[in-house]
Design a protein around this motif. Structure first.
Motif, PDB file in Angstrom:
ATOM      1  N   SER A 145       0.834  -1.205   0.000  1.00  0.00           N
ATOM      2  CA  SER A 145       0.000   0.000   0.000  1.00  0.00           C
ATOM      3  C   SER A 145       0.868   1.253   0.000  1.00  0.00           C
ATOM      4  CB  SER A 145      -0.924  -0.003   1.227  1.00  0.00           C
ATOM      5  OG  SER A 145      -1.700  -1.182   1.237  1.00  0.00           O
ATOM      6  N   ILE A 154      -7.449   1.947  -7.661  1.00  0.00           N
ATOM      7  CA  ILE A 154      -7.458   3.400  -7.673  1.00  0.00           C
ATOM      8  C   ILE A 154      -7.134   3.836  -9.099  1.00  0.00           C
ATOM      9  CG2 ILE A 154      -6.429   5.506  -6.698  1.00  0.00           C
ATOM     10  CD1 ILE A 154      -5.529   2.640  -4.752  1.00  0.00           C
ATOM     11  N   ARG A 213      -6.578   7.091 -11.843  1.00  0.00           N
ATOM     12  CA  ARG A 213      -6.307   8.511 -12.032  1.00  0.00           C
ATOM     13  C   ARG A 213      -6.136   8.767 -13.525  1.00  0.00           C
ATOM     14  NH1 ARG A 213      -7.941   8.527  -7.794  1.00  0.00           N
ATOM     15  NH2 ARG A 213      -7.096   9.244  -5.811  1.00  0.00           N
ATOM     16  N   ASN A 269       0.728   4.326  -2.722  1.00  0.00           N
ATOM     17  CA  ASN A 269       0.673   5.745  -2.348  1.00  0.00           C
ATOM     18  C   ASN A 269       1.861   6.511  -2.922  1.00  0.00           C
ATOM     19  OD1 ASN A 269      -1.637   5.277  -0.928  1.00  0.00           O
ATOM     20  ND2 ASN A 269      -0.624   5.079   1.064  1.00  0.00           N
ATOM     21  N   GLU A 312      -0.138  10.209  -3.383  1.00  0.00           N
ATOM     22  CA  GLU A 312      -1.321  10.522  -2.568  1.00  0.00           C
ATOM     23  C   GLU A 312      -1.463   9.437  -1.502  1.00  0.00           C
ATOM     24  OE1 GLU A 312      -5.042  10.888  -4.716  1.00  0.00           O
ATOM     25  OE2 GLU A 312      -3.914  11.139  -6.556  1.00  0.00           O
ATOM     26  N   ARG A 313      -2.156   9.778  -0.436  1.00  0.00           N
ATOM     27  CA  ARG A 313      -2.434   8.751   0.574  1.00  0.00           C
ATOM     28  C   ARG A 313      -3.803   8.154   0.296  1.00  0.00           C
ATOM     29  NH1 ARG A 313       0.759   7.835   4.674  1.00  0.00           N
ATOM     30  NH2 ARG A 313       2.503   9.266   4.966  1.00  0.00           N
ATOM     31  N   VAL A 314      -3.855   7.216  -0.609  1.00  0.00           N
ATOM     32  CA  VAL A 314      -5.138   6.625  -0.958  1.00  0.00           C
ATOM     33  C   VAL A 314      -5.317   5.232  -0.349  1.00  0.00           C
ATOM     34  CG1 VAL A 314      -5.859   7.828  -3.046  1.00  0.00           C
ATOM     35  CG2 VAL A 314      -4.051   6.151  -3.190  1.00  0.00           C
ATOM     36  N   ALA A 315      -4.229   4.501  -0.260  1.00  0.00           N
ATOM     37  CA  ALA A 315      -4.311   3.144   0.294  1.00  0.00           C
ATOM     38  C   ALA A 315      -3.919   3.194   1.767  1.00  0.00           C
ATOM     39  CB  ALA A 315      -3.378   2.210  -0.466  1.00  0.00           C
ATOM     40  N   THR A 316      -4.640   2.429   2.577  1.00  0.00           N
ATOM     41  CA  THR A 316      -4.375   2.465   4.013  1.00  0.00           C
ATOM     42  C   THR A 316      -3.113   1.680   4.342  1.00  0.00           C
ATOM     43  OG1 THR A 316      -6.744   2.433   4.287  1.00  0.00           O
ATOM     44  CG2 THR A 316      -5.444   2.118   6.281  1.00  0.00           C
TER      45      THR A 316
END
Ligand SMILES: Nc1nc2c(ncn2[C@@H]2O[C@H](COP(=O)(O)OP(=O)(O)OP(=O)(O)O)[C@@H](O)[C@H]2O)c(=O)[nH]1
Ligand SMILES: [Mg+2]
Length: 207
Positions: free
Chosen positions: A49, A76, A78, A53, A58-62
Motif C-alpha cells: 500500500s 485506484i 487517475r 501511495n 497521494e495517501r489513498v491506500a491504508t
C-alpha cells in the motif's frame, strides 16, 4: 490491450537515494497506450500500500504498521491528459506463516475482466533470507494467474534505505538480495534461467 515488451531496467545506485519516490519513472517505457493497469502483490506488511501511495503521490491506500489491512483489493484510477492509470492494491498473500488462499481467491475474483499490464511484486530489501514460503507465494501467484504474469513482472524492493550488515556495501547487498529473490521467483514460477530476463528489477525508494 496489446502486450508490451519492457527494456531491462538497471538497479539504482546508492547515490540515487535522494530521488523522491514520486519521480521514479515506472511508466517511461510505455509508449502509445492510453491506459495502464498495475497489480501490486506480495506478502503481508512488505509495503504494497505504501508503494501504491508513493507511485500516486497521494495517501489513498491504508498503510498499517501493526496489522493486516483486510482482504479487499482496491483499485485506484487517475486520469490525466487522456491517460488513465489504474493501480490495484491487494491484501497480503502470506499471513501467519502460510499462503492465504482466501486472499488469492478474492484477488482472482476482483481481477475477472481486468487486463493487467504490470505486476509489481513487492518485498523488502532489508530482509536477509529467502525461504520456502517465498517460493510458495510465487507458486501460488503462478498457479492463480499463469506463468505469463511474470513477463509483466517488476520486483519492487521497499525499506531500501538500509545500512547493510557485516561490512557488505550497499551495491553488493542489493545485488545479492535481488539475485536471491529472482532465484526464488524462477523456482516458484518454474521459469528457466534462460527465460529469466522476463523479470525486471525496479527499486522503490521510501523514507
Ligand atoms: N521504513 C520504511 N517503512 C516502510 C516502507 N514501506 C512500508 N513501510 C512501513 O511498513 C508498514 C507496512 O506497510 P504497508 O504499506 O501497510 O504494507 P502492506 O504490504 O500494504 O501491508 P498489508 O496490506 O497488511 O499486507 C507501514 O508501517 C509502512 O509505513 C519503507 O520503504 N521503509
Ligand atoms: Mg496494504
Amino acid at each position: 490491450m496489446a502486450s508490451h515488451s519492457f527494456p531491462q531496467t538497471a538497479p539504482m545506485k546508492r547515490r540515487d537515494l535522494s530521488v523522491p519516490p514520486k519521480s521514479v519513472a515506472v511508466f517511461s517505457f510505455m509508449q502509445n497506450v492510453d491506459t495502464l493497469t498495475i497489480l501490486v502483490m506480495g506478502k503481508g506488511g512488505v509495503g504494497k500500500s505504501s508503494t501504491v501511495n508513493s507511485i500516486l503521490g497521494e495517501r489513498v491506500a491504508t498503510v498499517n504498521a501493526f496489522q493486516s489491512e483486510g482482504l479487499r483489493p482496491m483499485m485506484i484510477s487517475r486520469s490525466r491528459a487522456g491517460f488513465t492509470l489504474n493501480i490495484i492494491d491487494t491484501p497480503g498473500l502470506v499471513e501467519g506463516g502460510y499462503v492465504n488462499e482466501q486472499a488469492l481467491e478474492i484477488i482472482k475474483k476482483f481481477l475477472l475482466n481486468k487486463t493487467i499490464d504490470v505486476l509489481l511484486y513487492v518485498d523488502r530489501l532489508d530482509s536477509y533470507r529467502v525461504d520456502n514460503l517465498d517460493r510458495q507465494v510465487v507458486k501460488a501467484i503462478t498457479d492463480s494467474f499463469g506463468k505469463a504474469i511474470w513477463k509483466r513482472g517488476l520486483v519492487v524492493l521497499t525499506h531500501a534505505q538500509l545500512s547493510p550488515p557485516d561490512g557488505i556495501n550497499y551495491e553488493e547487498f542489493f545485488a545479492r538480495r535481488s539475485e536471491a529473490l529472482l532465484r526464488v521467483i524462477r523456482l516458484g514460477a518454474k521459469i528457466r534461467k534462460q527465460e529469466h530476463q522476463v523479470v525486471f528489477y525496479f527499486i522503490l525508494l521510501l523514507f
